[in-house]
Design a protein around this motif. Sequence first.
Motif, PDB file in Angstrom:
ATOM      1  N   HIS A 159      60.560  27.745  33.259  1.00 25.83           N
ATOM      2  CA  HIS A 159      59.984  28.058  34.562  1.00 25.83           C
ATOM      3  C   HIS A 159      59.416  29.473  34.606  1.00 25.83           C
ATOM      4  CE1 HIS A 159      59.391  27.745  38.870  1.00 25.83           C
ATOM      5  NE2 HIS A 159      59.929  28.949  38.987  1.00 25.83           N
ATOM      6  N   GLY A 160      58.151  29.585  34.985  1.00 20.89           N
ATOM      7  CA  GLY A 160      57.551  30.915  35.164  1.00 20.89           C
ATOM      8  C   GLY A 160      56.892  31.493  33.931  1.00 20.89           C
ATOM      9  N   ARG A 161      56.807  30.700  32.857  1.00 27.13           N
ATOM     10  CA  ARG A 161      56.252  31.266  31.612  1.00 27.13           C
ATOM     11  C   ARG A 161      54.803  31.713  31.723  1.00 27.13           C
ATOM     12  NH1 ARG A 161      58.677  27.658  26.588  1.00 27.13           N
ATOM     13  NH2 ARG A 161      60.860  28.199  27.014  1.00 27.13           N
ATOM     14  N   GLU A 162      54.072  31.146  32.688  1.00 25.86           N
ATOM     15  CA  GLU A 162      52.674  31.569  32.862  1.00 25.86           C
ATOM     16  C   GLU A 162      52.611  33.069  33.191  1.00 25.86           C
ATOM     17  OE1 GLU A 162      54.293  29.292  34.589  1.00 25.86           O
ATOM     18  OE2 GLU A 162      54.478  30.178  36.585  1.00 25.86           O
ATOM     19  N   ASN A 163      53.719  33.622  33.675  1.00 25.46           N
ATOM     20  CA  ASN A 163      53.774  35.073  33.915  1.00 25.46           C
ATOM     21  C   ASN A 163      53.545  35.868  32.630  1.00 25.46           C
ATOM     22  OD1 ASN A 163      54.321  34.997  36.695  1.00 25.46           O
ATOM     23  ND2 ASN A 163      56.500  34.626  36.317  1.00 25.46           N
ATOM     24  N   LEU A 164      53.899  35.270  31.503  1.00 21.74           N
ATOM     25  CA  LEU A 164      53.721  35.964  30.222  1.00 21.74           C
ATOM     26  C   LEU A 164      52.241  36.193  29.916  1.00 21.74           C
ATOM     27  CD1 LEU A 164      56.450  34.043  28.207  1.00 21.74           C
ATOM     28  CD2 LEU A 164      56.540  36.454  28.906  1.00 21.74           C
ATOM     29  N   LEU A 165      51.382  35.312  30.413  1.00 21.95           N
ATOM     30  CA  LEU A 165      49.942  35.470  30.187  1.00 21.95           C
ATOM     31  C   LEU A 165      49.414  36.664  30.983  1.00 21.95           C
ATOM     32  CD1 LEU A 165      48.869  31.712  30.415  1.00 21.95           C
ATOM     33  CD2 LEU A 165      49.322  33.071  28.355  1.00 21.95           C
ATOM     34  N   ILE A 166      49.868  36.772  32.214  1.00 23.22           N
ATOM     35  CA  ILE A 166      49.440  37.887  33.065  1.00 23.22           C
ATOM     36  C   ILE A 166      49.963  39.204  32.485  1.00 23.22           C
ATOM     37  CG2 ILE A 166      49.716  38.894  35.379  1.00 23.22           C
ATOM     38  CD1 ILE A 166      49.811  35.912  36.382  1.00 23.22           C
ATOM     39  N   TYR A 167      51.202  39.157  32.024  1.00 22.64           N
ATOM     40  CA  TYR A 167      51.805  40.349  31.421  1.00 22.64           C
ATOM     41  C   TYR A 167      51.068  40.761  30.140  1.00 22.64           C
ATOM     42  CZ  TYR A 167      55.265  43.433  29.303  1.00 22.64           C
ATOM     43  OH  TYR A 167      55.892  44.496  28.710  1.00 22.64           O
ATOM     44  N   GLY A 168      50.797  39.802  29.277  1.00 17.96           N
ATOM     45  CA  GLY A 168      50.085  40.086  28.024  1.00 17.96           C
ATOM     46  C   GLY A 168      48.733  40.717  28.304  1.00 17.96           C
ATOM     47  N   ASP A 169      48.018  40.153  29.252  1.00 15.91           N
ATOM     48  CA  ASP A 169      46.700  40.685  29.601  1.00 15.91           C
ATOM     49  C   ASP A 169      46.821  42.159  30.030  1.00 15.91           C
ATOM     50  OD1 ASP A 169      43.906  39.904  29.812  1.00 15.91           O
ATOM     51  OD2 ASP A 169      44.120  40.258  31.968  1.00 15.91           O
ATOM     52  N   MET A 170      47.870  42.444  30.787  1.00 17.38           N
ATOM     53  CA  MET A 170      48.098  43.814  31.268  1.00 17.38           C
ATOM     54  C   MET A 170      48.449  44.767  30.107  1.00 17.38           C
ATOM     55  SD  MET A 170      48.364  45.970  33.781  1.00 17.38           S
ATOM     56  CE  MET A 170      48.949  47.650  33.754  1.00 17.38           C
ATOM     57  N   VAL A 171      49.368  44.340  29.256  1.00 19.62           N
ATOM     58  CA  VAL A 171      49.790  45.187  28.128  1.00 19.62           C
ATOM     59  C   VAL A 171      48.562  45.609  27.303  1.00 19.62           C
ATOM     60  CG1 VAL A 171      51.001  45.162  25.903  1.00 19.62           C
ATOM     61  CG2 VAL A 171      52.146  44.297  27.954  1.00 19.62           C
ATOM     62  N   PHE A 172      47.707  44.664  27.001  1.00 13.71           N
ATOM     63  CA  PHE A 172      46.584  44.959  26.110  1.00 13.71           C
ATOM     64  C   PHE A 172      45.430  45.654  26.839  1.00 13.71           C
ATOM     65  CE2 PHE A 172      49.098  41.915  23.708  1.00 13.71           C
ATOM     66  CZ  PHE A 172      49.186  42.599  22.503  1.00 13.71           C
ATOM     67  N   ASN A 173      45.255  45.371  28.125  1.00 16.06           N
ATOM     68  CA  ASN A 173      44.266  46.145  28.879  1.00 16.06           C
ATOM     69  C   ASN A 173      44.710  47.593  29.037  1.00 16.06           C
ATOM     70  OD1 ASN A 173      41.971  44.579  29.414  1.00 16.06           O
ATOM     71  ND2 ASN A 173      43.022  43.464  31.061  1.00 16.06           N
ATOM     72  N   SER A 174      46.018  47.809  29.128  1.00 14.14           N
ATOM     73  CA  SER A 174      46.511  49.162  29.384  1.00 14.14           C
ATOM     74  C   SER A 174      46.268  50.097  28.202  1.00 14.14           C
ATOM     75  CB  SER A 174      48.000  49.133  29.719  1.00 14.14           C
ATOM     76  OG  SER A 174      48.746  48.887  28.551  1.00 14.14           O
ATOM     77  N   MET A 175      45.904  49.556  27.052  1.00 17.03           N
ATOM     78  CA  MET A 175      45.627  50.417  25.899  1.00 17.03           C
ATOM     79  C   MET A 175      44.189  50.949  25.898  1.00 17.03           C
ATOM     80  SD  MET A 175      47.738  48.335  23.020  1.00 17.03           S
ATOM     81  CE  MET A 175      49.458  47.868  23.320  1.00 17.03           C
ATOM     82  N   GLY A 176      43.411  50.519  26.876  1.00 17.09           N
ATOM     83  CA  GLY A 176      42.037  51.025  26.991  1.00 17.09           C
ATOM     84  C   GLY A 176      41.920  52.024  28.124  1.00 17.09           C
ATOM     85  N   PRO A 177      40.697  52.250  28.594  1.00 20.69           N
ATOM     86  CA  PRO A 177      40.488  53.193  29.698  1.00 20.69           C
ATOM     87  C   PRO A 177      40.866  52.567  31.048  1.00 20.69           C
ATOM     88  CG  PRO A 177      38.399  52.206  29.063  1.00 20.69           C
ATOM     89  CD  PRO A 177      39.438  51.634  28.138  1.00 20.69           C
ATOM     90  N   ARG A 178      40.878  53.367  32.072  1.00 20.82           N
ATOM     91  CA  ARG A 178      41.161  52.847  33.422  1.00 20.82           C
ATOM     92  C   ARG A 178      39.892  52.223  33.994  1.00 20.82           C
ATOM     93  NH1 ARG A 178      45.954  55.540  35.904  1.00 20.82           N
ATOM     94  NH2 ARG A 178      46.858  56.652  34.161  1.00 20.82           N
ATOM     95  N   ASN A 179      39.479  51.117  33.430  1.00 18.63           N
ATOM     96  CA  ASN A 179      38.257  50.461  33.894  1.00 18.63           C
ATOM     97  C   ASN A 179      38.600  49.296  34.832  1.00 18.63           C
ATOM     98  OD1 ASN A 179      39.302  48.653  32.056  1.00 18.63           O
ATOM     99  ND2 ASN A 179      37.614  48.809  30.587  1.00 18.63           N
ATOM    100  N   ALA A 180      37.592  48.521  35.186  1.00 23.78           N
ATOM    101  CA  ALA A 180      37.785  47.409  36.123  1.00 23.78           C
ATOM    102  C   ALA A 180      38.716  46.342  35.537  1.00 23.78           C
ATOM    103  CB  ALA A 180      36.435  46.797  36.484  1.00 23.78           C
ATOM    104  N   LEU A 181      38.675  46.157  34.218  1.00 24.39           N
ATOM    105  CA  LEU A 181      39.557  45.161  33.585  1.00 24.39           C
ATOM    106  C   LEU A 181      41.020  45.533  33.810  1.00 24.39           C
ATOM    107  CD1 LEU A 181      37.777  44.610  30.140  1.00 24.39           C
ATOM    108  CD2 LEU A 181      37.941  42.962  32.042  1.00 24.39           C
ATOM    109  N   LEU A 182      41.322  46.815  33.631  1.00 27.81           N
ATOM    110  CA  LEU A 182      42.703  47.268  33.832  1.00 27.81           C
ATOM    111  C   LEU A 182      43.103  47.150  35.303  1.00 27.81           C
ATOM    112  CD1 LEU A 182      45.343  48.475  32.859  1.00 27.81           C
ATOM    113  CD2 LEU A 182      44.340  50.748  33.083  1.00 27.81           C
ATOM    114  N   ALA A 183      42.205  47.524  36.195  1.00 28.71           N
ATOM    115  CA  ALA A 183      42.517  47.463  37.630  1.00 28.71           C
ATOM    116  C   ALA A 183      42.859  46.026  38.042  1.00 28.71           C
ATOM    117  CB  ALA A 183      41.333  47.985  38.440  1.00 28.71           C
ATOM    118  N   ARG A 184      42.072  45.083  37.562  1.00 25.66           N
ATOM    119  CA  ARG A 184      42.277  43.668  37.891  1.00 25.66           C
ATOM    120  C   ARG A 184      43.621  43.181  37.328  1.00 25.66           C
ATOM    121  NH1 ARG A 184      42.677  39.598  40.162  1.00 25.66           N
ATOM    122  NH2 ARG A 184      41.952  37.520  39.540  1.00 25.66           N
ATOM    123  N   SER A 185      43.930  43.550  36.085  1.00 28.66           N
ATOM    124  CA  SER A 185      45.210  43.184  35.469  1.00 28.66           C
ATOM    125  C   SER A 185      46.380  43.767  36.236  1.00 28.66           C
ATOM    126  CB  SER A 185      45.312  43.767  34.064  1.00 28.66           C
ATOM    127  OG  SER A 185      44.770  42.939  33.143  1.00 28.66           O
TER     128      SER A 185
END
Length: 399
Positions: A159-185
């Motif tokens: 239950h709730g594993r889809e949260n891992l996709l949102i988390y993964g997207d955030m972890v990897f966006n956070s290694m870049g600049p503070r752009n729109a992709l990071l804000a959305r994540s």
Amino acid sequence: MNETLDIPELDLDPYAEQHLLDPYPMHARLREAGPVVRLKPYPGVVACARHEQVHAVFNDHATFISGAGVGLTNFDLETPFRPKSLILEADPPLHTQTRAVLSRILSPKAVTAIRATFTEVAEALVERCVAKGSIDGIHDLAQVYPLKVFPDAVGVEEHGRENLLIYGDMVFNSMGPRNALLARSAERMVPVTEWIMAHCRREHLRPGAFGDQIYQAADAGEITHEQAPLLVRSFLSAGVDTTINGIGNALFALAHHPGEYAKLHADPALARPAFEEALRWESTAQTFYRTAVRDCKIAGVPVAANIKVLCMLAAANRDPRKWPNPDRYDIGRRPSGHVAFGAGIHGCVGQAVARLEGEVVLTALAKRVRRIEVAGPHTRRLNNTLRALDTLPLRLIPA
Ligand code: 8QM
């Protein structure tokens, strides 16, 4: 005299949409410009896009540290979005201790123990995909498989594993600049943080599974009980989005190279090299940074202390200085030496699990599917670090 003036500078933002959609022309420009290049939009960064320098930086962990973050942000100057990883964003001696624990949990013996289950799940999933005929390679296969087998192995409930996709997207966006992709994540992450943290706790982990084994290591005094949840978090951060896109990119490669798929179908034992070559050809993690701890040199070029060094793994993996016909996806190639898993002391600790997942999925396909056809245009999921697909319409022609 400012020595950095000697370094070629390109007015190019690797995080611009154009380059995230199609990074390869940019990689060629960076490699050709020199072994070390400056980027106009990021004055505190030097970039290495050639294999030799990426490899050299990764293999000098004393000069090029991870503890100040492996993204663009320097953690000595700015607060990370999450408590620092105790393995990824750590240096010896801390890294040595935590790595020993994860490395034992993910040892060859442990991988052998999960092999039968991972194979059965792959075969059953491929069977369902073949029955459908037309599938979305990402939503029906590349996402479903790791999201089933890996959290099962870590001991996380369904239950709730889809949260891992949102988390993964955030972890990897956070290694870049503070752009729109990071804000959305970051926005999508708000309701998810609590779930991630809760599922790092022992009472939420199946006894005996990888996650629980971290707590057993704490019981044995190898790490502290305070460190345990953060090390479980490393499984959840590094073990899902990476393999999803590794498998997704491999499906993309095979669908677009029918001749290579025909070879795989004729000899399913080629599944492992076919997956490995996909990692070289479209590296899932495109970039990682290191931080220079002192004034030093890369390829004879002076690099000042505190400079962030952008290591372009994906560019190194197509460097013509290293690979003949680098842009060609060729499953007959033995791409050993690729840096899709990094290199040196931080080289992916879970790579045997990742390879197992890729191998068993491609083996199941090779046996059951005669041809994979592109059934429509794919779409990309843009991410500051990952090479990721959102959709990949495919038709599977059964054997
Ligand atoms: C990337 O949190 C972590 O320890 C962690 C997060 C992301 C990765 C690795 C470790 C390399 C796949």
